[in-house]
Design a protein around this motif. Structure first.
Motif, mmCIF file in Angstrom:
data_model
loop_
_atom_site.group_PDB
_atom_site.id
_atom_site.type_symbol
_atom_site.label_atom_id
_atom_site.label_comp_id
_atom_site.label_asym_id
_atom_site.label_seq_id
_atom_site.Cartn_x
_atom_site.Cartn_y
_atom_site.Cartn_z
ATOM 1 N N VAL A 38 39.541 42.464 47.480
ATOM 2 C CA VAL A 38 38.383 41.502 46.862
ATOM 3 C C VAL A 38 38.609 42.346 44.605
ATOM 4 O O VAL A 38 38.476 40.821 44.679
ATOM 5 C CB VAL A 38 37.548 41.250 47.885
ATOM 6 N N PRO A 39 38.762 42.569 45.015
ATOM 7 C CA PRO A 39 38.011 43.293 43.337
ATOM 8 C C PRO A 39 39.385 42.428 42.703
ATOM 9 O O PRO A 39 39.197 41.487 41.771
ATOM 10 C CB PRO A 39 38.722 44.294 43.372
ATOM 11 N N ALA A 40 40.203 42.516 43.041
ATOM 12 C CA ALA A 40 41.511 42.160 42.233
ATOM 13 C C ALA A 40 41.462 40.142 42.528
ATOM 14 O O ALA A 40 42.412 39.936 41.595
ATOM 15 C CB ALA A 40 42.817 42.416 42.796
ATOM 16 N N ALA A 41 41.320 39.801 43.285
ATOM 17 C CA ALA A 41 41.307 38.198 43.957
ATOM 18 C C ALA A 41 40.656 37.626 42.874
ATOM 19 O O ALA A 41 40.140 36.731 42.166
ATOM 20 C CB ALA A 41 40.886 38.157 45.162
ATOM 21 N N LEU A 42 39.178 38.844 42.536
ATOM 22 C CA LEU A 42 38.049 37.836 42.310
ATOM 23 C C LEU A 42 38.421 38.372 40.674
ATOM 24 O O LEU A 42 37.743 36.730 39.300
ATOM 25 C CB LEU A 42 36.756 38.715 42.448
ATOM 26 N N LEU A 43 38.957 38.946 40.428
ATOM 27 C CA LEU A 43 39.381 39.297 38.620
ATOM 28 C C LEU A 43 40.483 38.251 38.095
ATOM 29 O O LEU A 43 40.592 37.180 37.447
ATOM 30 C CB LEU A 43 39.943 40.379 38.553
ATOM 31 N N ARG A 44 41.484 38.217 38.796
ATOM 32 C CA ARG A 44 42.450 36.850 39.073
ATOM 33 C C ARG A 44 42.291 35.449 39.206
ATOM 34 O O ARG A 44 42.426 34.786 38.265
ATOM 35 C CB ARG A 44 43.397 37.031 40.244
ATOM 36 N N MET A 45 41.105 34.911 39.716
ATOM 37 C CA MET A 45 40.414 33.798 40.330
ATOM 38 C C MET A 45 39.735 33.849 39.157
ATOM 39 O O MET A 45 39.296 32.794 37.886
ATOM 40 C CB MET A 45 39.174 33.727 40.438
ATOM 41 N N HIS A 46 38.510 35.041 38.156
ATOM 42 C CA HIS A 46 38.405 34.755 36.553
ATOM 43 C C HIS A 46 39.388 34.287 35.432
ATOM 44 O O HIS A 46 38.738 33.621 34.751
ATOM 45 C CB HIS A 46 36.949 36.269 36.214
ATOM 46 N N PHE A 47 40.750 34.704 35.420
ATOM 47 C CA PHE A 47 41.121 34.379 34.599
ATOM 48 C C PHE A 47 41.337 33.221 34.587
ATOM 49 O O PHE A 47 41.895 32.311 34.093
ATOM 50 C CB PHE A 47 42.513 35.385 34.309
ATOM 51 N N ALA A 54 33.940 39.252 38.750
ATOM 52 C CA ALA A 54 34.735 39.726 38.176
ATOM 53 C C ALA A 54 34.720 41.031 37.910
ATOM 54 O O ALA A 54 35.095 42.107 37.361
ATOM 55 C CB ALA A 54 35.695 38.626 37.090
ATOM 56 N N ARG A 55 33.015 41.139 36.385
ATOM 57 C CA ARG A 55 32.863 42.196 36.268
ATOM 58 C C ARG A 55 32.530 43.390 37.050
ATOM 59 O O ARG A 55 33.137 45.045 37.349
ATOM 60 C CB ARG A 55 31.194 42.124 35.350
ATOM 61 N N ASP A 56 32.020 42.735 37.923
ATOM 62 C CA ASP A 56 31.465 44.128 39.283
ATOM 63 C C ASP A 56 32.721 44.420 40.041
ATOM 64 O O ASP A 56 32.961 46.008 40.431
ATOM 65 C CB ASP A 56 30.878 42.863 40.463
ATOM 66 N N ALA A 57 33.901 43.565 39.951
ATOM 67 C CA ALA A 57 35.063 44.188 40.917
ATOM 68 C C ALA A 57 35.870 45.291 40.189
ATOM 69 O O ALA A 57 36.256 45.772 40.685
ATOM 70 C CB ALA A 57 35.886 42.851 40.646
ATOM 71 N N VAL A 58 35.644 45.080 38.726
ATOM 72 C CA VAL A 58 36.271 45.966 37.728
ATOM 73 C C VAL A 58 35.496 47.319 38.071
ATOM 74 O O VAL A 58 36.162 48.606 38.045
ATOM 75 C CB VAL A 58 36.595 45.421 36.055
ATOM 76 N N THR A 59 34.044 47.253 37.761
ATOM 77 C CA THR A 59 33.272 48.335 37.849
ATOM 78 C C THR A 59 33.177 49.498 39.053
ATOM 79 O O THR A 59 33.246 49.978 39.184
ATOM 80 C CB THR A 59 32.184 47.778 37.703
ATOM 81 N N LEU A 60 33.180 48.058 39.629
ATOM 82 C CA LEU A 60 33.208 49.257 41.540
ATOM 83 C C LEU A 60 34.927 49.417 41.991
ATOM 84 O O LEU A 60 35.056 49.867 42.985
ATOM 85 C CB LEU A 60 33.215 47.665 42.742
ATOM 86 N N SER A 61 35.239 49.066 41.086
ATOM 87 C CA SER A 61 36.927 49.750 41.340
ATOM 88 C C SER A 61 37.145 50.861 40.929
ATOM 89 O O SER A 61 38.538 51.258 40.624
ATOM 90 C CB SER A 61 37.876 48.660 41.325
ATOM 91 N N GLY A 62 36.098 51.684 39.773
ATOM 92 C CA GLY A 62 35.686 53.011 39.126
ATOM 93 C C GLY A 62 36.129 52.680 37.248
ATOM 94 O O GLY A 62 36.719 53.475 36.780
ATOM 95 N N GLY A 63 36.746 50.975 37.247
ATOM 96 C CA GLY A 63 36.303 50.664 35.435
ATOM 97 C C GLY A 63 35.143 50.945 35.154
ATOM 98 O O GLY A 63 33.956 51.482 35.827
ATOM 99 N N PRO A 64 35.195 50.243 33.741
ATOM 100 C CA PRO A 64 34.409 50.517 33.049
ATOM 101 C C PRO A 64 33.652 49.377 33.255
ATOM 102 O O PRO A 64 33.271 48.423 34.117
ATOM 103 C CB PRO A 64 34.938 49.963 31.690
ATOM 104 N N THR A 65 31.935 49.149 33.035
ATOM 105 C CA THR A 65 30.756 47.928 33.007
ATOM 106 C C THR A 65 30.087 47.238 31.297
ATOM 107 O O THR A 65 31.257 47.739 31.093
ATOM 108 C CB THR A 65 29.808 48.715 33.581
ATOM 109 N N TRP A 66 30.250 46.623 31.774
ATOM 110 C CA TRP A 66 29.440 45.813 30.406
ATOM 111 C C TRP A 66 28.901 44.643 30.403
ATOM 112 O O TRP A 66 28.314 43.922 31.707
ATOM 113 C CB TRP A 66 30.810 45.243 29.744
ATOM 114 N N ASP A 67 28.059 43.966 29.296
ATOM 115 C CA ASP A 67 27.187 43.202 29.683
ATOM 116 C C ASP A 67 27.975 42.006 29.430
ATOM 117 O O ASP A 67 28.062 41.689 28.683
ATOM 118 C CB ASP A 67 25.840 43.409 28.604
#
Length: 321
Positions: free
Chosen positions: A58-67, A130-143
């Motif tokens: 799911v995380p990869a899918a959401l990030l790609r979808m946003h791009f 997409a932000r949550d996908a990154v954060t919940l996969s061990g990446g950074p978070t941001w506003d």
């Protein structure tokens, strides 16, 4: 960011930003829903987290979808629209056939509508997911700046303008520049390939009949090339065969850049990042420092996700109002 053909094919429709887009960028705000729907972000995060527990793709899918959404007509949720009898939508264009996890956005929209009807756009939900996908996969978070509107136009024909996995550095730079994104943004956002999986069809040019003269791309590390050929034979390739985009495909880290420097990238477009001095310098910088990569990625994500162009707040993310 297995998320089928997680190609930044990352990602793009050749439409220059108009004045109206720039006005909408200025209207985005990190506290846009503070008064009208204060629970929107936490609700979306809960939906993404639940989906991740059931499917690690799911995380990869959401990030790609946003791009793919942002690079065609801006971040307006047009990638979410279904085709109709009179129109074939973006999601049914060749580069987007492998997009999946649309149900996550549907579930998030339903949950947010229950709290705050007709308030939160599908485009904002996708940007936040997409932000949550990154954060919940061990990446950074941001506003995430919010206030995007949903678009009413979605054309499959426009997806042919998304850069493909065979693009060279000049083609990639041109695609990004059309959207006001720099070489720094290109290298940082390509790091989204730290998540996900690709089918053989997206990188077969590197392992079979390369340049119609060599069987293997000479920039590929030999043992890595052999491993790719073993899972993607020239003939009778299994339908769902492919390779992870890096060796930790469900963890958001800087491994992607380390592998680039070792000649172990999946796509030609990835490998092209080390063919030019300034982009290679950035690849090396991010390979040596996860912190530097994350800082650059966040900056470029905010910049990219602020490309906007919609007109309404859809009640159903799959159809216009």
């Amino acid at each position: 960011m297995a998320a089928k053909n997680t190609t930044f094919s990352l990602l793009f429709g050749l439409i220059l930003l108009g004045v109206s887009h720039l006005n909408q960028i200025n209207a985005l705000s990190s506290n846009y829903y503070d008064q009208t729907c204060p629970q929107a972000e936490s609700t979306i995060t809960s939906v993404v987290k639940k989906a991740m527990l059931n499917d690690r793709r799911v995380p990869a899918a959401l990030l790609r979808m946003h791009f793919h959404d942002c690079f065609i007509r801006g971040c307006d949720g047009s990638v979410l629209l279904n085709s109709t009898a009179n129109n074939k939508a973006e999601k049914d264009g060749p580069p987007n056939i492998s997009l999946h996890a649309f149900y996550v956005i549907d579930h998030a929209k339903k949950a947010v509508e229950a709290l705050c009807p007709k308030t939160v756009s599908c485009a904002d939900i996708l940007a936040l997911a997409a932000r949550d996908a990154v954060t919940l996969s061990g990446g950074p978070t941001w506003d995430v700046p919010k206030g995007r509107k949903d678009g009413r136009v979605s054309k499959a024909t426009e997806t042919r303008q998304l850069p493909g996995p065979t693009f060279n550095i000049s083609q990639l730079q041109q695609s990004f520049a059309q959207r006001g994104l720099s070489i720094d943004d290109l290298v940082a956002l390509s790091g989204g390939h730290t998540l996900g999986f690709s089918h053989c069809s997206s990188f077969q040019n590197r392992i079979h009949n390369f340049a119609a003269k060599q069987s293997v791309d000479p920039t590929l590390q030999s043992s890595f090339a052999a491993s790719l050929k073993s899972v993607c034979p020239a003939q009778n390739t299994p339908k769902n065969a492919g390779a992870n985009l890096d060796s930790t495909p469900t963890t958001f880290d800087n491994r992607y850049y380390k592998l680039l420097l070792q000649g172990k990238s999946i796509f030609s477009s990835d490998q092209s990042l080390v063919t030019m001095a300034n982009s290679r310098t950035l690849v090396s910088k991010f390979a040596s420092s996860k912190q530097e990569f994350e800082k650059a990625f966040v900056k470029s994500m905010i910049k990219m996700s602020s490309i906007n162009g919609g007109q309404e707040v859809r009640l159903d993310c799959r159809v216009v109002n």
